[in-house]
Design an enzyme around this catalytic site. Structure first.
Site, PDB file in Angstrom:
ATOM      1  N   ASP A  13      -1.791 -24.659  13.846  1.00 59.47           N
ATOM      2  CA  ASP A  13      -2.239 -23.815  14.953  1.00 59.47           C
ATOM      3  C   ASP A  13      -3.574 -24.237  15.558  1.00 59.47           C
ATOM      4  OD1 ASP A  13      -0.801 -21.882  16.175  1.00 59.47           O
ATOM      5  OD2 ASP A  13      -2.052 -20.212  15.471  1.00 59.47           O
ATOM      6  N   LYS A  16      -2.834 -29.155  18.096  1.00 59.38           N
ATOM      7  CA  LYS A  16      -2.418 -30.567  18.177  1.00 59.38           C
ATOM      8  C   LYS A  16      -1.385 -30.763  19.281  1.00 59.38           C
ATOM      9  CE  LYS A  16      -1.228 -30.389  13.773  1.00 59.38           C
ATOM     10  NZ  LYS A  16      -1.838 -29.074  13.443  1.00 59.38           N
ATOM     11  N   THR A  17      -0.348 -29.924  19.237  1.00 62.08           N
ATOM     12  CA  THR A  17       0.747 -30.087  20.190  1.00 62.08           C
ATOM     13  C   THR A  17       0.277 -29.802  21.624  1.00 62.08           C
ATOM     14  OG1 THR A  17       2.308 -29.514  18.449  1.00 62.08           O
ATOM     15  CG2 THR A  17       3.107 -29.357  20.707  1.00 62.08           C
ATOM     16  N   HIS A  64       1.477 -27.152   9.218  1.00 58.09           N
ATOM     17  CA  HIS A  64       1.841 -26.207   8.155  1.00 58.09           C
ATOM     18  C   HIS A  64       1.862 -26.894   6.793  1.00 58.09           C
ATOM     19  CE1 HIS A  64       3.928 -23.158   5.883  1.00 58.09           C
ATOM     20  NE2 HIS A  64       4.016 -22.360   6.950  1.00 58.09           N
TER      21      HIS A  64
HETATM   22  N1  LIG Z   1      -7.646 -21.096  24.282  1.00 53.85           N
HETATM   23  C1  LIG Z   1      -7.088 -22.185  23.820  1.00 53.85           C
HETATM   24  N2  LIG Z   1      -5.917 -22.096  23.150  1.00 53.85           N
HETATM   25  C2  LIG Z   1      -5.357 -23.229  22.686  1.00 53.85           C
HETATM   26  C3  LIG Z   1      -5.958 -24.494  22.861  1.00 53.85           C
HETATM   27  N3  LIG Z   1      -5.182 -25.439  22.269  1.00 53.85           N
HETATM   28  C4  LIG Z   1      -4.134 -24.763  21.750  1.00 53.85           C
HETATM   29  N4  LIG Z   1      -4.223 -23.461  21.981  1.00 53.85           N
HETATM   30  C5  LIG Z   1      -3.282 -22.438  21.550  1.00 53.85           C
HETATM   31  O1  LIG Z   1      -3.222 -22.427  20.130  1.00 53.85           O
HETATM   32  C6  LIG Z   1      -1.906 -22.195  19.674  1.00 53.85           C
HETATM   33  C7  LIG Z   1      -1.450 -23.287  18.747  1.00 53.85           C
HETATM   34  O2  LIG Z   1      -1.375 -24.502  19.439  1.00 53.85           O
HETATM   35  P1  LIG Z   1      -0.446 -25.700  18.999  1.00 53.85           P
HETATM   36  O3  LIG Z   1      -0.751 -26.820  19.893  1.00 53.85           O
HETATM   37  O4  LIG Z   1       0.944 -25.281  18.861  1.00 53.85           O
HETATM   38  O5  LIG Z   1      -1.034 -25.959  17.550  1.00 53.85           O
HETATM   39  P2  LIG Z   1      -0.600 -27.086  16.539  1.00 53.85           P
HETATM   40  O6  LIG Z   1      -1.819 -27.674  15.940  1.00 53.85           O
HETATM   41  O7  LIG Z   1       0.313 -28.056  17.180  1.00 53.85           O
HETATM   42  O8  LIG Z   1       0.166 -26.258  15.428  1.00 53.85           O
HETATM   43  P3  LIG Z   1       1.181 -26.843  14.313  1.00 53.85           P
HETATM   44  O9  LIG Z   1       1.869 -28.012  14.931  1.00 53.85           O
HETATM   45  O10 LIG Z   1       2.099 -25.765  13.961  1.00 53.85           O
HETATM   46  O11 LIG Z   1       0.327 -27.275  13.189  1.00 53.85           O
HETATM   47  C8  LIG Z   1      -1.060 -22.106  20.908  1.00 53.85           C
HETATM   48  O12 LIG Z   1      -0.853 -20.747  21.219  1.00 53.85           O
HETATM   49  C9  LIG Z   1      -1.892 -22.749  21.995  1.00 53.85           C
HETATM   50  O13 LIG Z   1      -1.645 -22.241  23.265  1.00 53.85           O
HETATM   51  C10 LIG Z   1      -7.194 -24.545  23.565  1.00 53.85           C
HETATM   52  O14 LIG Z   1      -7.812 -25.599  23.757  1.00 53.85           O
HETATM   53  N5  LIG Z   1      -7.708 -23.373  24.001  1.00 53.85           N
HETATM   54 MG   LIG Z   2       2.159 -28.671  16.685  1.00 53.89          MG
END
Ligand SMILES: Nc1nc2c(ncn2[C@@H]2O[C@H](COP(=O)(O)OP(=O)(O)OP(=O)(O)O)[C@@H](O)[C@H]2O)c(=O)[nH]1
Ligand SMILES: [Mg+2]
Length: 644
Positions: A13, A16-17, A64
């Site tokens: 969370d 990254k994505t 995760h």
């Molecule tokens: N405000 C804000 N929210 C963000 C930012 N980057 C990501 N988010 C939010 O954070 C949440 C998680 O983002 P992801 O990109 O799915 O996180 P992740 O690291 O890929 O998560 P996993 O792949 O499950 O480990 C999402 O709801 C995004 O919209 C940012 O720079 N600013």
């Molecule tokens: Mg991700």
């Protein structure tokens, strides 16, 4: 400019994505479950072109803790890491674990993105930055840039792209030469095409139409189509993300963790000798034979580490171990293995493969530890010699050795050629002997092979006084246990040419008198010696020397005879000096050193009246044989010269 592969890393969370999406326009969360739960589960893939024109491929990994296994399959083979840390949360458990993993995989470059910077104030950002600097301090990534970004507002992305450009610039390529090796991280069917596998190509190149081996099963597959970034290409090279359409195996018989390799090179093994390092962060010491998860390439294999030099390994310590795996690993020397505890699954250690196909052992025998040291950190030559010594008279096949040496690019014998002598001209400096079929033996094993043949003939002669020699076929089968066929054949040939044995019809006998050169051969040798002495020390090279000699007179063997009989001195495989000329050179050296304590390259060129082309190998030979010793740019008398 080959594309560079970047792997994301970081806690769940942390964005990254979202960052990859902002950077490439590609949503790497493709699965329905990923969309529904809002988390990444498996690997995602994206790519773009940087402003410099450089292509980057991105492997987006899940954060995760339950999917670290998937993260590992994606992290293998990446050039750069994009470590993502949310500014509102800071360093979290999988931040640490992913960092430990890329560190164990020896990824040395990358960028840290402090995401969600739009959610925090400047002060919080400073605190997180300091925390990250401290986290990186003890790692290979300690000097990488740390940049605040927001994937929502887009702030900081210009700097991020700039930092990626710089990191990409500094990335050194992998070798597209030699053995091809692809760890498979995805397998899926494509309508009308068949089975498609993807991965980051570790070594070599893959072309349409190539036949490769699927490991560990060893099944043969044909490459029907090669794609890099959704574009069909003729050839993909090491360091690229590739998709291959393959033919020859059913979809069900390929899984993540399998490999595609150049045929005939890898011998998957349940045993691996490794140098095992337990992380400082490991929660407790590692006992021998604990059950572990071993990650190599995209594979996860369960197994136990038998500690070879101690009963337990404390956090921060390293030791020799043998991995006993529950399924065969397709490893090469030098490969890095990431090791996680069985339960709870936690990254606790890393290992370097030193021998991918060792014999089973539980303790180190005398000599083992020195041998493992050599295999871990010796030169290619030293490693070759260690493997050859172990193989005895059977020798090691030059080709097969590349995997055991971990020198996947190019031929190993090339690297070591300076110290490899052909079996017909083994001299004191040769570290290895190359037989005609390419196998390499240590000079000791080779001499023993020659002695074995002579002994068998003399024993036969003693026991069968009335017979005139032993039939060649009988001799060969008599020695079959000690000497593989080709080794026997070449040993016998050398012994016959050298006159240590004679052939009467089909029977091998001891010679009545010294080496039997025919009068024709004696005449050709005389002629060679004459040609060698014609121009002082600027002797013609061996190819020139043997030019014009009828193949039926076996010029190569005559050259060997010249060296073996001591009538000539072998400086390199191309440079021979007739004995008299050599004595003359030694005399001049002694005379020089009586007048002057040192000898410069220039003085040596004058003394021998030779060009640099001769002076360099001559001086190197003199150093090797102890007549001179190098000191800076000069030579001083060596131990051999001083003692006389
Ligand atoms: N405000 C804000 N929210 C963000 C930012 N980057 C990501 N988010 C939010 O954070 C949440 C998680 O983002 P992801 O990109 O799915 O996180 P992740 O690291 O890929 O998560 P996993 O792949 O499950 O480990 C999402 O709801 C995004 O919209 C940012 O720079 N600013
Ligand atoms: Mg991700």
């Amino acid at each position: 400019m080959r594309p560079v592969v970047i792997g994301t890393a970081g806690h769940i969370d942390h964005g990254k994505t979202a960052l990859v999406r902002r950077l490439t326009g590609i949503d790497t969360d493709r699965l329905k479950e990923e969309k529904e739960r809002g988390i990444s589960i498996d690997l995602g893939f994206a790519h773009r072109t940087l402003p410099s024109g450089r292509r980057i491929a991105i492997v987006d990994v899940p954060g995760h803790e339950r999917f670290v296994k998937n993260m590992l399959a994606g992290a293998t083979g990446v050039d750069l890491v994009l470590l993502v840390i949310a500014a509102d949360e800071g360093v979290m458990p999988q931040t640490r674990e992913h960092l430990a993993i890329v560190n164990l995989l020896r990824v040395t470059r990358g960028v840290v993105a402090l995401t969600k910077s739009d959610l925090v104030d400047e002060e919080t950002l400073q605190v997180v930055r300091a925390e990250v600097e401290e986290l990186l301090a003890g790692t290979l990534l300690r000097d990488i840039p740390i940049l605040a970004v927001s994937s929502v507002t887009g702030s900081g992305f210009e700097e991020l792209i700039g930092a990626l450009e710089t990191a990409v610039e500094q990335t050194s390529g992998r070798s597209a030469e030699g053995v091809a090796r692809l760890p498979i991280d995805r397998v899926f069917p494509v309508e009308g095409i068949g089975t498609v596998v993807t991965g980051t190509l570790w070594n070599g190149a893959v072309r349409t139409g190539d036949t490769l081996e699927l490991q560990p099963s060893g099944k043969s597959v044909r490459v029907r189509q090669v794609q890099v970034h959704d574009t069909t290409v003729e050839e993909a090279q090491a360091g690229q993300r590739v998709a291959l359409a393959i033919h020859g195996v059913a979809r069900e018989s390929v899984t993540r963790g399998d490999w595609l390799t150049t045929p005939g090179r890898f011998r998957p093994s349940h045993l691996l000798d490794v140098r095992l390092e337990l992380l400082d962060s490991a929660p407790k010491p590692l006992g021998s034979r604990s059950r572990l998860r071993c990650h190599l390439g995209a594979s996860e294999i369960l197994g136990r580490a038998v500690l070879l030099d101690r009963d337990r390994l404390a956090p921060g310590e390293a030791g020799w171990a043998q991995l006993r795996l529950e399924a065969p690993a397709t490893a090469a020397a030098g490969d890095r293995v990431v090791i996680r505890s069985y339960s709870p699954a936690l990254t606790i250690a890393g290992a370097t493969v030193v021998d991918p196909a060792p014999p089973k052992r539980s303790r180190l025998m005398p000599g083992d530890s020195a041998r493992l040291d050599t295999l871990l950190s010796g030169s290619a030559m030293e490693k070759l010699a260690a493997l050859a010594a172990e193989a005895g008279s059977a020798g090691i096949a030059g080709e097969g050795a590349s995997v055991r040496l971990g020198s996947m690019g190019g031929s190993i014998t090339e690297a070591a050629s300076a110290a490899v002598a052909a079996a017909i001209a083994v001299d004191a400096e040769a570290k290895l002997v190359r037989l005609k079929d390419g196998r390499l033996l240590t000079p000791e094993s080779w001499r023993r092979a020659l002695e074995d043949v002579v002994k068998a003939v003399s024993r036969y002669a003693e026991e069968n006084r009335l017979r005139d020699g032993i039939p060649k076929g009988d001799l060969k089968s008599l020695l079959a246990k000690e000497l593989p066929g080709p080794v026997f054949d070449e040993a016998l040939e050398i012994l016959l040419v050298g006159g240590r044995l004679s052939l009467r019809g089909d029977r091998v006998t001891l010679p009545k008198a010294g080496p039997a050169l025919s009068s024709k051969q004696e005449q050709v040798i005389g002629e060679m010696e004459r040609r060698l002495s014609e121009k002082g020390f600027q002797v013609p090279d061996v190819s020139e020397l043997t030019r014009g000699i009828a193949p039926s007179d076996r010029p190569g063997e005559l050259v060997r005879y010249l060296v073996d009989s001591g009538r000539a001195v072998k400086v390199t495989s191309e440079l021979l000096y007739p004995r008299e000329l050599w004595n003359e050179l030694e005399g001049r050296l002694r005379a020089h050193f009586r007048k002057s304590p040192t000898l410069s390259m220039g003085a040596f060129k004058d003394l021998a009246q030779v060009s640099r082309k001769y002076a360099v190998p001559l001086l190197e030979h003199l150093d090797r044989t102890g007549l001179t010793r190098r000191e800076g740019d000069d030579r001083v008398p060596g131990p051999k010269l001083r003692s006389v």
